[in-house]
Motif scaffolding. Sequence first.
Motif, PDB file in Angstrom:
ATOM      1  N   ILE A 107       0.847  -1.189   0.000  1.00  0.00           N
ATOM      2  CA  ILE A 107       0.000   0.000   0.000  1.00  0.00           C
ATOM      3  C   ILE A 107       0.884   1.242   0.000  1.00  0.00           C
ATOM      4  CG2 ILE A 107      -1.731   1.297   1.297  1.00  0.00           C
ATOM      5  CD1 ILE A 107      -2.753  -1.410   2.347  1.00  0.00           C
ATOM      6  N   ALA A 108       0.621   2.135  -0.941  1.00  0.00           N
ATOM      7  CA  ALA A 108       1.366   3.391  -1.028  1.00  0.00           C
ATOM      8  C   ALA A 108       0.527   4.403  -1.796  1.00  0.00           C
ATOM      9  CB  ALA A 108       2.701   3.176  -1.735  1.00  0.00           C
ATOM     10  N   ASP A 109       0.691   5.656  -1.463  1.00  0.00           N
ATOM     11  CA  ASP A 109       0.028   6.748  -2.172  1.00  0.00           C
ATOM     12  C   ASP A 109      -1.478   6.561  -2.273  1.00  0.00           C
ATOM     13  OD1 ASP A 109       2.557   7.921  -2.621  1.00  0.00           O
ATOM     14  OD2 ASP A 109       2.852   6.634  -4.386  1.00  0.00           O
ATOM     15  N   GLY A 110      -2.099   6.002  -1.212  1.00  0.00           N
ATOM     16  CA  GLY A 110      -3.548   5.853  -1.173  1.00  0.00           C
ATOM     17  C   GLY A 110      -4.093   4.724  -2.002  1.00  0.00           C
ATOM     18  N   GLY A 111      -3.240   3.877  -2.564  1.00  0.00           N
ATOM     19  CA  GLY A 111      -3.686   2.746  -3.362  1.00  0.00           C
ATOM     20  C   GLY A 111      -2.897   1.502  -2.999  1.00  0.00           C
ATOM     21  N   SER A 112      -3.195   0.405  -3.681  1.00  0.00           N
ATOM     22  CA  SER A 112      -2.488  -0.842  -3.393  1.00  0.00           C
ATOM     23  C   SER A 112      -2.255  -1.631  -4.671  1.00  0.00           C
ATOM     24  CB  SER A 112      -3.286  -1.686  -2.394  1.00  0.00           C
ATOM     25  OG  SER A 112      -4.551  -2.029  -2.916  1.00  0.00           O
ATOM     26  N   ARG A 113      -1.254  -2.504  -4.584  1.00  0.00           N
ATOM     27  CA  ARG A 113      -0.981  -3.425  -5.688  1.00  0.00           C
ATOM     28  C   ARG A 113      -0.604  -4.765  -5.089  1.00  0.00           C
ATOM     29  NH1 ARG A 113       4.390  -4.318  -6.053  1.00  0.00           N
ATOM     30  NH2 ARG A 113       5.756  -2.780  -5.104  1.00  0.00           N
ATOM     31  N   GLN A 114      -0.971  -5.820  -5.786  1.00  0.00           N
ATOM     32  CA  GLN A 114      -0.684  -7.163  -5.290  1.00  0.00           C
ATOM     33  C   GLN A 114       0.808  -7.452  -5.403  1.00  0.00           C
ATOM     34  OE1 GLN A 114      -3.302 -10.131  -6.868  1.00  0.00           O
ATOM     35  NE2 GLN A 114      -2.406 -11.775  -5.638  1.00  0.00           N
ATOM     36  N   ILE A 115       1.345  -8.166  -4.396  1.00  0.00           N
ATOM     37  CA  ILE A 115       2.771  -8.488  -4.357  1.00  0.00           C
ATOM     38  C   ILE A 115       2.970  -9.982  -4.106  1.00  0.00           C
ATOM     39  CG2 ILE A 115       3.536  -6.209  -3.614  1.00  0.00           C
ATOM     40  CD1 ILE A 115       3.660  -7.341  -0.717  1.00  0.00           C
ATOM     41  N   GLN A 116       4.136 -10.484  -4.476  1.00  0.00           N
ATOM     42  CA  GLN A 116       4.515 -11.880  -4.229  1.00  0.00           C
ATOM     43  C   GLN A 116       5.646 -11.989  -3.215  1.00  0.00           C
ATOM     44  OE1 GLN A 116       2.609 -14.287  -5.549  1.00  0.00           O
ATOM     45  NE2 GLN A 116       1.451 -12.594  -6.431  1.00  0.00           N
ATOM     46  N   VAL A 117       6.322 -10.860  -2.953  1.00  0.00           N
ATOM     47  CA  VAL A 117       7.436 -10.799  -2.007  1.00  0.00           C
ATOM     48  C   VAL A 117       7.190  -9.598  -1.100  1.00  0.00           C
ATOM     49  CG1 VAL A 117       9.937 -10.511  -1.738  1.00  0.00           C
ATOM     50  CG2 VAL A 117       9.029 -11.830  -3.670  1.00  0.00           C
ATOM     51  N   SER A 118       7.314  -9.828   0.211  1.00  0.00           N
ATOM     52  CA  SER A 118       7.080  -8.760   1.173  1.00  0.00           C
ATOM     53  C   SER A 118       8.203  -7.735   1.140  1.00  0.00           C
ATOM     54  CB  SER A 118       6.963  -9.347   2.581  1.00  0.00           C
ATOM     55  OG  SER A 118       6.808  -8.330   3.537  1.00  0.00           O
ATOM     56  N   ALA A 119       7.831  -6.487   1.370  1.00  0.00           N
ATOM     57  CA  ALA A 119       8.820  -5.421   1.526  1.00  0.00           C
ATOM     58  C   ALA A 119       9.016  -5.094   3.005  1.00  0.00           C
ATOM     59  CB  ALA A 119       8.395  -4.176   0.762  1.00  0.00           C
ATOM     60  N   VAL A 120       7.949  -5.160   3.807  1.00  0.00           N
ATOM     61  CA  VAL A 120       8.090  -4.853   5.233  1.00  0.00           C
ATOM     62  C   VAL A 120       8.810  -5.976   5.974  1.00  0.00           C
ATOM     63  CG1 VAL A 120       6.131  -3.265   5.330  1.00  0.00           C
ATOM     64  CG2 VAL A 120       5.794  -5.671   5.907  1.00  0.00           C
ATOM     65  N   LEU A 121       8.728  -7.185   5.450  1.00  0.00           N
ATOM     66  CA  LEU A 121       9.543  -8.315   5.911  1.00  0.00           C
ATOM     67  C   LEU A 121      10.504  -8.577   4.759  1.00  0.00           C
ATOM     68  CD1 LEU A 121       6.723 -10.550   7.406  1.00  0.00           C
ATOM     69  CD2 LEU A 121       8.274  -9.019   8.610  1.00  0.00           C
ATOM     70  N   PRO A 122      11.593  -7.844   4.713  1.00  0.00           N
ATOM     71  CA  PRO A 122      12.431  -7.753   3.516  1.00  0.00           C
ATOM     72  C   PRO A 122      12.739  -9.095   2.853  1.00  0.00           C
ATOM     73  CG  PRO A 122      13.270  -6.295   5.207  1.00  0.00           C
ATOM     74  CD  PRO A 122      12.181  -7.120   5.845  1.00  0.00           C
ATOM     75  N   ASN A 123      12.313  -9.173   1.596  1.00  0.00           N
ATOM     76  CA  ASN A 123      12.602 -10.310   0.715  1.00  0.00           C
ATOM     77  C   ASN A 123      11.962 -11.622   1.143  1.00  0.00           C
ATOM     78  OD1 ASN A 123      14.229  -8.645  -0.961  1.00  0.00           O
ATOM     79  ND2 ASN A 123      15.820  -8.794   0.605  1.00  0.00           N
ATOM     80  N   LEU A 124      10.899 -11.582   1.944  1.00  0.00           N
ATOM     81  CA  LEU A 124      10.190 -12.815   2.296  1.00  0.00           C
ATOM     82  C   LEU A 124       9.229 -13.179   1.166  1.00  0.00           C
ATOM     83  CD1 LEU A 124       9.313 -15.118   4.166  1.00  0.00           C
ATOM     84  CD2 LEU A 124       7.668 -13.525   5.193  1.00  0.00           C
ATOM     85  N   PRO A 125       9.518 -14.289   0.454  1.00  0.00           N
ATOM     86  CA  PRO A 125       8.582 -14.728  -0.584  1.00  0.00           C
ATOM     87  C   PRO A 125       7.301 -15.259   0.072  1.00  0.00           C
ATOM     88  CG  PRO A 125      10.730 -15.808  -0.813  1.00  0.00           C
ATOM     89  CD  PRO A 125      10.703 -15.127   0.509  1.00  0.00           C
ATOM     90  N   LEU A 126       6.170 -14.822  -0.403  1.00  0.00           N
ATOM     91  CA  LEU A 126       4.911 -15.273   0.177  1.00  0.00           C
ATOM     92  C   LEU A 126       4.650 -16.742  -0.126  1.00  0.00           C
ATOM     93  CD1 LEU A 126       3.047 -11.964  -0.409  1.00  0.00           C
ATOM     94  CD2 LEU A 126       3.794 -12.906   1.770  1.00  0.00           C
ATOM     95  N   SER A 127       5.367 -17.296  -1.091  1.00  0.00           N
ATOM     96  CA  SER A 127       5.257 -18.737  -1.369  1.00  0.00           C
ATOM     97  C   SER A 127       5.734 -19.555  -0.162  1.00  0.00           C
ATOM     98  CB  SER A 127       6.047 -19.111  -2.619  1.00  0.00           C
ATOM     99  OG  SER A 127       7.416 -18.771  -2.451  1.00  0.00           O
TER     100      SER A 127
END
Length: 160
Positions: A107-127
Amino acid sequence: MAAVVSLYETLRDLTYVAFTNCSFRKTGERECQPDLAYYIGSEVQRPTKNNQPVDVDVWGTPSLAIEISSTTSSDDLGQKRLLYERLGVQEYWVVNVEAATVIAFAIADGGSRQIQVSAVLPNLPLSIVEEALRRSQTEEDGAVNRWLLQQFRPRTQPNS
């Protein structure tokens, strides 16, 4: 889910404060209560842990909010996602326990986009999170945690 996030944060030496079923309140917005919420980062202030809602105007917004259910509801992907966008949460995960899936949004700039790797948990693949969910359906918690520890250990590079 809490074990996955906490193990990762601890092994990566991340500063964090975790909340389970805590309410968050921001002036002019609807109150929210994610199943799990995390303040992550070296600048983290420690909101008071008590029975009162966390005042987002005072403590800031959690870095990560997680909704956990046995289905992926349109409310989780729609209204709740929009609320977390307005609150300024950095990442929002919708976890379907039965299907062992994670739909995550940056989530950034009032919107969101789907991700496969976390940024707040650096480089954690959601797989890896999804595989831990699958394993938790057939293995005991200790086995899942040992598997996670293997996944989270830094990989050493072979000598050339």
